[in-house]
Design a protein around this motif. Structure first.
Motif, PDB file in Angstrom:
ATOM      1  N   ARG A 206       0.818  -1.217   0.000  1.00  0.00           N
ATOM      2  CA  ARG A 206       0.000   0.000   0.000  1.00  0.00           C
ATOM      3  C   ARG A 206       0.853   1.270   0.000  1.00  0.00           C
ATOM      4  O   ARG A 206       0.568   2.227  -0.715  1.00  0.00           O
ATOM      5  CB  ARG A 206      -0.910  -0.028   1.238  1.00  0.00           C
ATOM      6  CG  ARG A 206      -1.467   1.309   1.687  1.00  0.00           C
ATOM      7  CD  ARG A 206      -2.457   1.907   0.736  1.00  0.00           C
ATOM      8  NE  ARG A 206      -2.885   3.232   1.205  1.00  0.00           N
ATOM      9  CZ  ARG A 206      -3.662   4.058   0.532  1.00  0.00           C
ATOM     10  NH1 ARG A 206      -4.132   3.708  -0.645  1.00  0.00           N
ATOM     11  NH2 ARG A 206      -3.987   5.238   1.015  1.00  0.00           N
ATOM     12  N   ASN A 226      -4.866   1.816  -5.680  1.00  0.00           N
ATOM     13  CA  ASN A 226      -4.997   2.028  -4.235  1.00  0.00           C
ATOM     14  C   ASN A 226      -3.651   1.982  -3.524  1.00  0.00           C
ATOM     15  O   ASN A 226      -3.534   1.523  -2.383  1.00  0.00           O
ATOM     16  CB  ASN A 226      -5.958   1.013  -3.606  1.00  0.00           C
ATOM     17  CG  ASN A 226      -7.402   1.334  -3.884  1.00  0.00           C
ATOM     18  OD1 ASN A 226      -7.780   2.499  -3.939  1.00  0.00           O
ATOM     19  ND2 ASN A 226      -8.218   0.311  -4.072  1.00  0.00           N
ATOM     20  N   TRP A 405      -5.578  -3.274   2.494  1.00  0.00           N
ATOM     21  CA  TRP A 405      -6.315  -2.014   2.367  1.00  0.00           C
ATOM     22  C   TRP A 405      -7.727  -2.302   1.847  1.00  0.00           C
ATOM     23  O   TRP A 405      -7.901  -3.176   1.009  1.00  0.00           O
ATOM     24  CB  TRP A 405      -5.571  -1.099   1.392  1.00  0.00           C
ATOM     25  CG  TRP A 405      -6.204   0.245   1.219  1.00  0.00           C
ATOM     26  CD1 TRP A 405      -7.074   0.625   0.244  1.00  0.00           C
ATOM     27  CD2 TRP A 405      -6.034   1.374   2.070  1.00  0.00           C
ATOM     28  NE1 TRP A 405      -7.445   1.923   0.422  1.00  0.00           N
ATOM     29  CE2 TRP A 405      -6.828   2.410   1.546  1.00  0.00           C
ATOM     30  CE3 TRP A 405      -5.298   1.614   3.230  1.00  0.00           C
ATOM     31  CZ2 TRP A 405      -6.897   3.666   2.142  1.00  0.00           C
ATOM     32  CZ3 TRP A 405      -5.362   2.863   3.816  1.00  0.00           C
ATOM     33  CH2 TRP A 405      -6.158   3.874   3.271  1.00  0.00           C
ATOM     34  N   PRO A 406      -8.789  -1.671   2.370  1.00  0.00           N
ATOM     35  CA  PRO A 406      -8.783  -0.525   3.295  1.00  0.00           C
ATOM     36  C   PRO A 406      -8.934  -0.898   4.778  1.00  0.00           C
ATOM     37  O   PRO A 406      -9.021   0.005   5.615  1.00  0.00           O
ATOM     38  CB  PRO A 406      -9.978   0.291   2.812  1.00  0.00           C
ATOM     39  CG  PRO A 406     -10.958  -0.748   2.348  1.00  0.00           C
ATOM     40  CD  PRO A 406     -10.120  -1.848   1.748  1.00  0.00           C
ATOM     41  N   LYS A 407      -9.006  -2.212   5.109  1.00  0.00           N
ATOM     42  CA  LYS A 407      -9.115  -2.587   6.522  1.00  0.00           C
ATOM     43  C   LYS A 407      -7.943  -2.042   7.325  1.00  0.00           C
ATOM     44  O   LYS A 407      -8.078  -1.741   8.513  1.00  0.00           O
ATOM     45  CB  LYS A 407      -9.178  -4.109   6.651  1.00  0.00           C
ATOM     46  CG  LYS A 407     -10.463  -4.740   6.142  1.00  0.00           C
ATOM     47  CD  LYS A 407     -10.459  -6.242   6.370  1.00  0.00           C
ATOM     48  CE  LYS A 407     -11.747  -6.884   5.872  1.00  0.00           C
ATOM     49  NZ  LYS A 407     -11.741  -8.358   6.074  1.00  0.00           N
ATOM     50  N   LEU A 409      -6.621   0.763   7.323  1.00  0.00           N
ATOM     51  CA  LEU A 409      -6.808   2.141   7.762  1.00  0.00           C
ATOM     52  C   LEU A 409      -7.391   2.226   9.168  1.00  0.00           C
ATOM     53  O   LEU A 409      -7.024   3.098   9.952  1.00  0.00           O
ATOM     54  CB  LEU A 409      -7.710   2.878   6.769  1.00  0.00           C
ATOM     55  CG  LEU A 409      -7.942   4.367   7.016  1.00  0.00           C
ATOM     56  CD1 LEU A 409      -6.650   5.151   6.829  1.00  0.00           C
ATOM     57  CD2 LEU A 409      -9.025   4.897   6.082  1.00  0.00           C
ATOM     58  N   ALA A 467      -7.365  10.011   7.673  1.00  0.00           N
ATOM     59  CA  ALA A 467      -8.198   8.807   7.541  1.00  0.00           C
ATOM     60  C   ALA A 467      -9.642   9.170   7.225  1.00  0.00           C
ATOM     61  O   ALA A 467     -10.317   8.486   6.445  1.00  0.00           O
ATOM     62  CB  ALA A 467      -8.127   7.983   8.818  1.00  0.00           C
ATOM     63  N   THR A 470     -10.374   9.870   3.316  1.00  0.00           N
ATOM     64  CA  THR A 470      -9.954   8.893   2.306  1.00  0.00           C
ATOM     65  C   THR A 470     -10.977   8.671   1.193  1.00  0.00           C
ATOM     66  O   THR A 470     -10.613   8.182   0.123  1.00  0.00           O
ATOM     67  CB  THR A 470      -9.640   7.526   2.954  1.00  0.00           C
ATOM     68  OG1 THR A 470     -10.740   7.131   3.789  1.00  0.00           O
ATOM     69  CG2 THR A 470      -8.364   7.607   3.765  1.00  0.00           C
ATOM     70  N   ASP A 471     -12.215   9.022   1.411  1.00  0.00           N
ATOM     71  CA  ASP A 471     -13.218   8.857   0.354  1.00  0.00           C
ATOM     72  C   ASP A 471     -13.230  10.035  -0.622  1.00  0.00           C
ATOM     73  O   ASP A 471     -13.941   9.981  -1.640  1.00  0.00           O
ATOM     74  CB  ASP A 471     -14.619   8.679   0.968  1.00  0.00           C
ATOM     75  CG  ASP A 471     -14.774   7.340   1.680  1.00  0.00           C
ATOM     76  OD1 ASP A 471     -14.046   6.398   1.311  1.00  0.00           O
ATOM     77  OD2 ASP A 471     -15.606   7.256   2.602  1.00  0.00           O
TER      78      ASP A 471
END
Length: 594
Positions: A206, A226, A405-407, A409, A467, A470-471
């Motif tokens: 990542r 990603n 990723w994305p867990k 985060l 964090a 991130t979207d």
């Protein structure tokens, strides 16, 4: 004596004289400051606030949708002047200190590309390039930028045959080529993953460091996978390559592997990449490669795409043989070595996950680092010559690879403190920032987020602000001040990027490279060491016209910074008693610094 004064009626004269002396003293001390000695909060408190001596941390005020008036009728002149000289438009104080560079005894190990900060910090403002425009929005900016924003034709001419960048009318266009990307950067990225499927872009790997990144097309196109890449290169004859990268909206910083450690924590990056970068890895007893070993996560990869990997001439083979010998001593194994259809080759090394190989070596060379050498301290610290052991937790177990990723985060970082309550505080902080960004930053602050791409969190703590974003189509440079608790490893464990920095000095970046600067209680915690004016001058230098400053702080600190921001012609507004938003325009002083 007293009776004599009374009889001679001199007592009223003495009283009057004393009052005049007191008034004169107050006036004298008030005028010795470059800004007013006392600023008053518009809240109910009548206590004067001293801008250079912040009080103890205060509890943030209760939520209040009615924004108080911030000294609306008050203004002052700091007599701002433009920086002068040949590099004024792109001035980087700690890298353009030519007097200090000229006085160096040696340049053998790139000392002249390292930080040499002037004292005192300059307070001039960088001018705008002629014809400067608001940068193109992402994702369009990845492929083209305004030429007038970064008007440097040298790299265009120098690399015209390698498809890095070309000029087309009012634009600079980036075709996605490079010295090693004969068939394009997308093909090159896929070639790496096919060569070693363990890499797994965005799933297993990542966070990447791209050494000698050129114009950062490698990192720019990995965003589609990603993967977030910290691209870095020195400020050298490859004119403005990092400035190109940041103008494009790709994460990048100015740095060099010289005599000092990189400003990253130990065991940070999942993968380090070097395509034809001009680093002599075995130089100085192998210190440059040992520095990569320090910041590379156990089990992480080093992808080296360079001529010694695939050419047979004597010079390249000598370099290759030295690399083979050094990596063997470091217990790096060759995960793959190959050549693509264009004739470009690469080797993929992997760092060991346990200390067992180190223990089996016949000689302790390079030596293992002492425990005191394993702290995440890299600010103005000389390069080491030892091998850092893989980190372990409080029970002696080796750290595991982060979650996919994305867990990754939101999962518990391996480097999180084992002290009681640390895990609960981490999750509470993540939850708090998620709610704060959703409720306040995105919906209540006057920020046009569609114009924001490059974000800096100046006091990032655990990376909760980043964090929560991130979207959005933004990336965040998380900064951990050197006098703050060291949480940068946590940020990297979460799959985010960041650096250490001392805000009493200039940052290693070009002017006009960030769209939003976020300062969460930075001034409350740091202005004991620095003059707030110097910090704000640096913020002005790195902020793009049209960009935003968000200061979340106590009213004491907000009242301190507001008139300074106003003197720079930023429009400012306060929300809920603790969020100050300033928007930068195109104003610049008209008189140059003398």
């Amino acid at each position: 004596m007293a009776i004599t004064f009374i009889k001679e009626r001199k007592f009223p004269f003495i009283v009057t004289l004393a009052v005049l002396l007191i008034c004169f003293t107050i006036l004298l001390f008030t005028n010795t400051n470059r800004y007013p000695l006392f600023l008053y909060s518009s809240s109910s408190s009548d206590t004067p606030i001293h801008p250079s001596k912040p009080s103890a941390p205060a509890t943030p005020p209760p939520k209040n949708d009615t924004a108080p008036v911030l000294n609306a009728d008050f203004d002052f002149d700091l007599n701002w002047k433009l920086c002068k000289g040949a590099v004024a438009v792109d001035y980087i104080p700690c890298l353009d200190n030519f007097k200090a560079i000229k006085a160096l005894n040696s340049r053998r190990h790139m000392e002249h590309r390292e930080r040499h900060c002037p004292a005192p910090s300059p307070r001039c403002l960088v001018p705008l390039p002629s014809g400067y425009k608001v940068p193109l929005p992402w994702p369009k900016s990845r492929d083209m930028i305004w030429y007038n924003n970064v008007p440097h034709p040298k790299l265009v001419e120098y690399k015209k045959d390698q498809n890095w960048v070309r000029k087309s009318g009012d634009y600079l266009v980036f075709p996605g080529g490079g010295t090693q990307f004969k068939e394009g950067v997308t093909s090159y990225i896929e070639f790496i993953e096919k060569t070693s499927q363990t890499i797994g872009w965005g799933r297993h790997v990542r966070v990447i460091l791209d050494v000698g990144c050129g114009v950062a097309s490698f990192g720019g196109y990995l965003l589609d996978k990603n993967v977030i890449t910290m691209s870095f290169a020195p400020k050298d004859e490859h004119e403005a390559q990092i400035q190109f990268a940041l103008e494009r909206g790709i994460p990048a910083t100015l740095s060099v592997i010289g005599t000092q450690k990189l400003t990253f924590p130990d065991n940070a990056y999942d993968l380090i990449h070097c395509a034809r970068c001009r680093v002599h890895w075995d130089a100085n007893g192998g210190k440059p490669l040992l520095e990569l070993n320090r910041i590379l996560r156990p089990g992480g990869f080093f992808v080296w795409s360079a001529t010694p990997v695939y050419r047979d001439d004597e010079r390249d083979q000598n370099v290759w043989n030295a690399m083979v010998a050094l990596t063997k001593l470091m217990c790096w194994k060759v995960a793959a070595k190959t050549v693509d259809s264009s004739g470009i080759g690469l080797v993929i090394y992997q760092k060991p996950v346990s200390p067992s190989c180190y223990e089996k070596r016949k000689e302790n060379n390079p030596p293992l680092c002492e425990q005191k050498d394993t702290k995440n301290s890299s600010w103005y610290v000389p390069l080491g010559s030892c091998l850092s052991l893989p980190p372990v937790d409080s029970t002696g177990n080796l750290f595991s690879w982060p979650m996919p990723w994305p867990k990754r985060l939101s999962s518990k970082p391996a480097s999180l403190s084992t002290e009681p309550g640390a895990e609960e505080m981490f999750y509470e902080d993540t939850k708090r920032w998620s709610a704060l960004v959703s409720d306040v930053y995105l919906n209540k602050l006057t920020i046009n987020w569609s114009s924001v791409r490059n974000v800096m969190d100046m006091n990032a703590y655990n990376g909760g602000f980043a964090a929560a974003l991130t979207d959005l189509p933004v990336w965040v440079m998380n900064v951990i001040p050197i006098d703050a608790p060291d949480s940068l490893s946590i940020i990297f464990d979460r799959g985010l990027i960041g650096i250490y920095h001392d805000w009493c000095e200039s940052l290693n970046t070009y002017p006009r490279t960030y769209d939003l600067l976020h300062s969460s209680f930075l001034f409350r915690d740091r202005t004991q060491r620095c003059d707030a004016i110097d910090v704000i001058v640096e913020m002005d230098r790195i902020l793009r016209p049209g960009g935003y400053v968000v200061v979340q702080d106590t009213m004491e600190m907000i009242n301190m910074v507001t008139p300074i921001l106003r003197s720079l012609h930023l429009s400012v507004a306060l929300y809920e008693g603790q969020f100050l938003v300033g928007k930068k325009g195109f104003w610049r002083p008209t008189v140059g610094e003398t």
